[in-house]
Design an enzyme around this catalytic site. Sequence first.
Site, PDB file in Angstrom:
ATOM      1  N   TYR A 176       0.828  -1.216   0.000  1.00 22.45           N
ATOM      2  CA  TYR A 176       0.000   0.000   0.000  1.00 22.45           C
ATOM      3  C   TYR A 176       0.861   1.264   0.000  1.00 22.45           C
ATOM      4  O   TYR A 176       0.472   2.283  -0.588  1.00 22.45           O
ATOM      5  CB  TYR A 176      -1.018  -0.017   1.147  1.00 22.45           C
ATOM      6  CG  TYR A 176      -2.266  -0.776   0.719  1.00 22.45           C
ATOM      7  CD1 TYR A 176      -3.268  -0.125   0.019  1.00 22.45           C
ATOM      8  CD2 TYR A 176      -2.387  -2.142   0.932  1.00 22.45           C
ATOM      9  CE1 TYR A 176      -4.382  -0.818  -0.441  1.00 22.45           C
ATOM     10  CE2 TYR A 176      -3.493  -2.846   0.484  1.00 22.45           C
ATOM     11  CZ  TYR A 176      -4.492  -2.176  -0.208  1.00 22.45           C
ATOM     12  OH  TYR A 176      -5.582  -2.858  -0.681  1.00 22.45           O
TER      13      TYR A 176
ATOM     14  N   ARG B  47       1.600   1.817  -3.550  1.00 29.64           N
ATOM     15  CA  ARG B  47       0.434   2.346  -4.278  1.00 29.64           C
ATOM     16  C   ARG B  47       0.147   3.794  -3.884  1.00 29.64           C
ATOM     17  O   ARG B  47      -0.263   4.604  -4.715  1.00 29.64           O
ATOM     18  CB  ARG B  47      -0.795   1.471  -4.020  1.00 29.64           C
ATOM     19  CG  ARG B  47      -0.693   0.145  -4.780  1.00 29.64           C
ATOM     20  CD  ARG B  47      -1.994  -0.603  -4.774  1.00 29.64           C
ATOM     21  NE  ARG B  47      -3.078   0.210  -5.280  1.00 29.64           N
ATOM     22  CZ  ARG B  47      -4.360   0.041  -4.941  1.00 29.64           C
ATOM     23  NH1 ARG B  47      -4.697  -0.912  -4.107  1.00 29.64           N
ATOM     24  NH2 ARG B  47      -5.287   0.821  -5.433  1.00 29.64           N
TER      25      ARG B  47
ATOM     26  N   GLN C 196     -15.574   3.713  -7.289  1.00 23.96           N
ATOM     27  CA  GLN C 196     -14.918   2.564  -6.657  1.00 23.96           C
ATOM     28  C   GLN C 196     -13.452   2.888  -6.411  1.00 23.96           C
ATOM     29  O   GLN C 196     -12.722   2.087  -5.844  1.00 23.96           O
ATOM     30  CB  GLN C 196     -15.014   1.338  -7.575  1.00 23.96           C
ATOM     31  CG  GLN C 196     -16.439   0.919  -7.855  1.00 23.96           C
ATOM     32  CD  GLN C 196     -16.507  -0.052  -9.027  1.00 23.96           C
ATOM     33  OE1 GLN C 196     -16.328  -1.246  -8.879  1.00 23.96           O
ATOM     34  NE2 GLN C 196     -16.748   0.462 -10.216  1.00 23.96           N
TER      35      GLN C 196
ATOM     36  N   VAL D  80     -10.073   4.717  -4.944  1.00 24.30           N
ATOM     37  CA  VAL D  80      -9.678   5.112  -3.587  1.00 24.30           C
ATOM     38  C   VAL D  80      -8.665   6.254  -3.629  1.00 24.30           C
ATOM     39  O   VAL D  80      -8.042   6.575  -2.628  1.00 24.30           O
ATOM     40  CB  VAL D  80      -9.088   3.890  -2.829  1.00 24.30           C
ATOM     41  CG1 VAL D  80     -10.155   2.829  -2.617  1.00 24.30           C
ATOM     42  CG2 VAL D  80      -7.882   3.290  -3.551  1.00 24.30           C
TER      43      VAL D  80
ATOM     44  N   HIS E 102     -15.338   2.338  -1.899  1.00 17.72           N
ATOM     45  CA  HIS E 102     -14.259   1.453  -1.452  1.00 17.72           C
ATOM     46  C   HIS E 102     -13.239   2.153  -0.558  1.00 17.72           C
ATOM     47  O   HIS E 102     -12.138   1.658  -0.387  1.00 17.72           O
ATOM     48  CB  HIS E 102     -13.566   0.817  -2.669  1.00 17.72           C
ATOM     49  CG  HIS E 102     -14.424  -0.162  -3.402  1.00 17.72           C
ATOM     50  ND1 HIS E 102     -14.110  -0.684  -4.637  1.00 17.72           N
ATOM     51  CD2 HIS E 102     -15.626  -0.737  -3.071  1.00 17.72           C
ATOM     52  CE1 HIS E 102     -15.067  -1.516  -5.034  1.00 17.72           C
ATOM     53  NE2 HIS E 102     -15.993  -1.556  -4.101  1.00 17.72           N
TER      54      HIS E 102
ATOM     55  N   CYS F 250      -8.319   1.889  12.144  1.00 12.09           N
ATOM     56  CA  CYS F 250      -7.957   0.771  13.009  1.00 12.09           C
ATOM     57  C   CYS F 250      -8.610  -0.503  12.489  1.00 12.09           C
ATOM     58  O   CYS F 250      -9.806  -0.525  12.183  1.00 12.09           O
ATOM     59  CB  CYS F 250      -8.404   1.067  14.435  1.00 12.09           C
ATOM     60  SG  CYS F 250      -8.120  -0.305  15.553  1.00 12.09           S
TER      61      CYS F 250
ATOM     62  N   SER G  50     -14.989  -2.625 -14.985  1.00 13.71           N
ATOM     63  CA  SER G  50     -15.264  -3.912 -15.628  1.00 13.71           C
ATOM     64  C   SER G  50     -16.647  -4.425 -15.229  1.00 13.71           C
ATOM     65  O   SER G  50     -17.100  -5.427 -15.775  1.00 13.71           O
ATOM     66  CB  SER G  50     -14.189  -4.934 -15.236  1.00 13.71           C
ATOM     67  OG  SER G  50     -14.094  -5.018 -13.832  1.00 13.71           O
TER      68      SER G  50
ATOM     69  N   ASN H 166     -15.751   2.695 -22.146  1.00  8.88           N
ATOM     70  CA  ASN H 166     -14.745   1.667 -21.873  1.00  8.88           C
ATOM     71  C   ASN H 166     -14.098   1.281 -23.210  1.00  8.88           C
ATOM     72  O   ASN H 166     -14.813   1.100 -24.192  1.00  8.88           O
ATOM     73  CB  ASN H 166     -15.419   0.440 -21.225  1.00  8.88           C
ATOM     74  CG  ASN H 166     -14.433  -0.441 -20.476  1.00  8.88           C
ATOM     75  OD1 ASN H 166     -13.374  -0.784 -21.007  1.00  8.88           O
ATOM     76  ND2 ASN H 166     -14.776  -0.797 -19.257  1.00  8.88           N
ATOM     77  N   PRO H 167     -12.776   1.142 -23.275  1.00  6.57           N
ATOM     78  CA  PRO H 167     -12.156   0.699 -24.525  1.00  6.57           C
ATOM     79  C   PRO H 167     -12.459  -0.769 -24.832  1.00  6.57           C
ATOM     80  O   PRO H 167     -12.313  -1.218 -25.968  1.00  6.57           O
ATOM     81  CB  PRO H 167     -10.650   0.889 -24.302  1.00  6.57           C
ATOM     82  CG  PRO H 167     -10.482   1.468 -22.945  1.00  6.57           C
ATOM     83  CD  PRO H 167     -11.801   1.427 -22.228  1.00  6.57           C
TER      84      PRO H 167
HETATM   85  P1  OAD Z   1     -11.036  -3.163 -13.262  1.00  6.61           P
HETATM   86  O1  OAD Z   1      -9.540  -3.185 -13.318  1.00  6.61           O
HETATM   87  O2  OAD Z   1     -11.749  -4.431 -12.991  1.00  6.61           O
HETATM   88  O3  OAD Z   1     -11.599  -2.593 -14.635  1.00  6.61           O
HETATM   89  C1  OAD Z   1     -11.088  -1.435 -15.221  1.00  6.61           C
HETATM   90  C2  OAD Z   1     -11.853  -1.185 -16.509  1.00  6.61           C
HETATM   91  O4  OAD Z   1     -11.411   0.060 -17.041  1.00  6.61           O
HETATM   92  C3  OAD Z   1     -11.635  -2.241 -17.576  1.00  6.61           C
HETATM   93  O5  OAD Z   1     -12.905  -2.673 -18.079  1.00  6.61           O
HETATM   94  C4  OAD Z   1     -10.833  -1.497 -18.656  1.00  6.61           C
HETATM   95  O6  OAD Z   1     -11.157  -1.948 -19.985  1.00  6.61           O
HETATM   96  C5  OAD Z   1     -11.298  -0.070 -18.445  1.00  6.61           C
HETATM   97  N1  OAD Z   1     -10.355   0.981 -18.879  1.00  6.61           N
HETATM   98  C6  OAD Z   1      -9.003   0.932 -18.975  1.00  6.61           C
HETATM   99  N2  OAD Z   1      -8.496   2.114 -19.369  1.00  6.61           N
HETATM  100  C7  OAD Z   1      -9.550   2.956 -19.525  1.00  6.61           C
HETATM  101  C8  OAD Z   1      -9.677   4.328 -19.895  1.00  6.61           C
HETATM  102  N3  OAD Z   1      -8.615   5.068 -20.189  1.00  6.61           N
HETATM  103  N4  OAD Z   1     -10.922   4.865 -19.949  1.00  6.61           N
HETATM  104  C9  OAD Z   1     -12.019   4.108 -19.664  1.00  6.61           C
HETATM  105  N5  OAD Z   1     -11.947   2.812 -19.281  1.00  6.61           N
HETATM  106  C10 OAD Z   1     -10.739   2.236 -19.204  1.00  6.61           C
HETATM  107  O7  OAD Z   1     -11.425  -2.004 -12.213  1.00  6.61           O
HETATM  108  P2  OAD Z   1     -12.792  -1.782 -11.418  1.00  6.61           P
HETATM  109  O8  OAD Z   1     -13.966  -2.159 -12.256  1.00  6.61           O
HETATM  110  O9  OAD Z   1     -12.719  -0.422 -10.839  1.00  6.61           O
HETATM  111  O10 OAD Z   1     -11.664  -3.204  -5.376  1.00  6.61           O
HETATM  112  O11 OAD Z   1     -12.632  -2.827 -10.262  1.00  6.61           O
HETATM  113  C11 OAD Z   1     -13.531  -2.823  -9.216  1.00  6.61           C
HETATM  114  C12 OAD Z   1     -12.820  -3.151  -7.919  1.00  6.61           C
HETATM  115  O12 OAD Z   1     -12.049  -4.345  -8.051  1.00  6.61           O
HETATM  116  C13 OAD Z   1     -11.790  -2.132  -7.477  1.00  6.61           C
HETATM  117  O13 OAD Z   1     -12.364  -1.037  -6.792  1.00  6.61           O
HETATM  118  C14 OAD Z   1     -10.916  -2.915  -6.569  1.00  6.61           C
HETATM  119  C15 OAD Z   1     -10.744  -4.135  -7.427  1.00  6.61           C
HETATM  120  O14 OAD Z   1     -10.350  -5.293  -6.825  1.00  6.61           O
HETATM  121  C16 OAD Z   1     -11.043  -3.439  -4.242  1.00  6.61           C
HETATM  122  O15 OAD Z   1      -9.827  -3.360  -4.105  1.00  6.61           O
HETATM  123  C17 OAD Z   1     -12.008  -3.787  -3.151  1.00  6.61           C
END
Ligand code: OAD
Length: 241
Positions: free
Chosen positions: A70, A73, A104, A106, A122, A130, A186, A210-211
């Site tokens: 972390y 990150r 979603q 952070v 999230h 804590c 996604s 989304n691409p």
């Molecule tokens: P993902 O990594 O699952 O999905 C990211 C999406 O963004 C994919 O569908 C890509 O195709 C798309 N993408 C990439 N570049 C892009 C751009 N320039 N413009 C638009 N879209 C683009 O991420 P999340 O859906 O956010 O949770 O994932 C949800 C959660 O899963 C996160 O918050 C995290 C993760 O595990 C926790 O850590 C609890």
Amino acid sequence: MANEPLDTDLMEHLRGARRPVVLTGAGMSAESGVPTFREAQSGLWARFDPVELATPEAFERHPQRVLDWYAWRREQVAKARPHAGHQALARWEAACAALVIVTQNVDGLHQRAGSRNVVELHGRIDRDRCHHCGERAETPARVCAQCGGPLRPDVVWFGEMLPEPALRRALGAVSEADLVLSVGTSTLVQPAASLPAEALAAGVPVVEINPEPTSLKGRTLYRLRGKAAEWLPRLVAIACD
Ligand code: OAD
């Protein structure tokens, strides 16, 4: 491509939206330099095992490993800057006070661009809380003042509940929305993924940016293939100008 002609119905939905909700995921921050999770090459979960780094059990077994990851990150997020898409959403909110962003992410990039009405599902990577009592604390203390429990990033890990007030606000906003945008997610992680799905089930227009293709489907879904920083300024110009 962000320069393709837009459906005229979609343009009307944008111009007429009074209570829009924008759901954002990791792809929203990709063009700011923060890696996504599930992309095949560059995604964090392609390089690291979430079970070892983003679960309460991982923290209980190997706290330092989790904290080090972390810290790395946090450095990436500290270097990131909001892009034209974040700025466009802040402008839309200024023009349409009822706009709600449900994220979603952070990383706090929406707020750094000037958005105020942001629901964080999230948590936030730049805060600690804590692990035992939930009290928030200033980084870089190691234990919590209230109960002496170990401090950890104030984010939601796999197997944990989302913060109840944030989830309630998000569900309320979507139930009242007249337009939903789903940007850079996604739509695989629940319960966030259910938000655009619920809007589609209720017949509300949903715009997905989304691409890559996702599994979202519905009669009122508009798919825009491309990147957030390219599409959002164009859509917000239609909504506001
Ligand atoms: P993902 O990594 O699952 O999905 C990211 C999406 O963004 C994919 O569908 C890509 O195709 C798309 N993408 C990439 N570049 C892009 C751009 N320039 N413009 C638009 N879209 C683009 O991420 P999340 O859906 O956010 O949770 O994932 C949800 C959660 O899963 C996160 O918050 C995290 C993760 O595990 C926790 O850590 C609890």
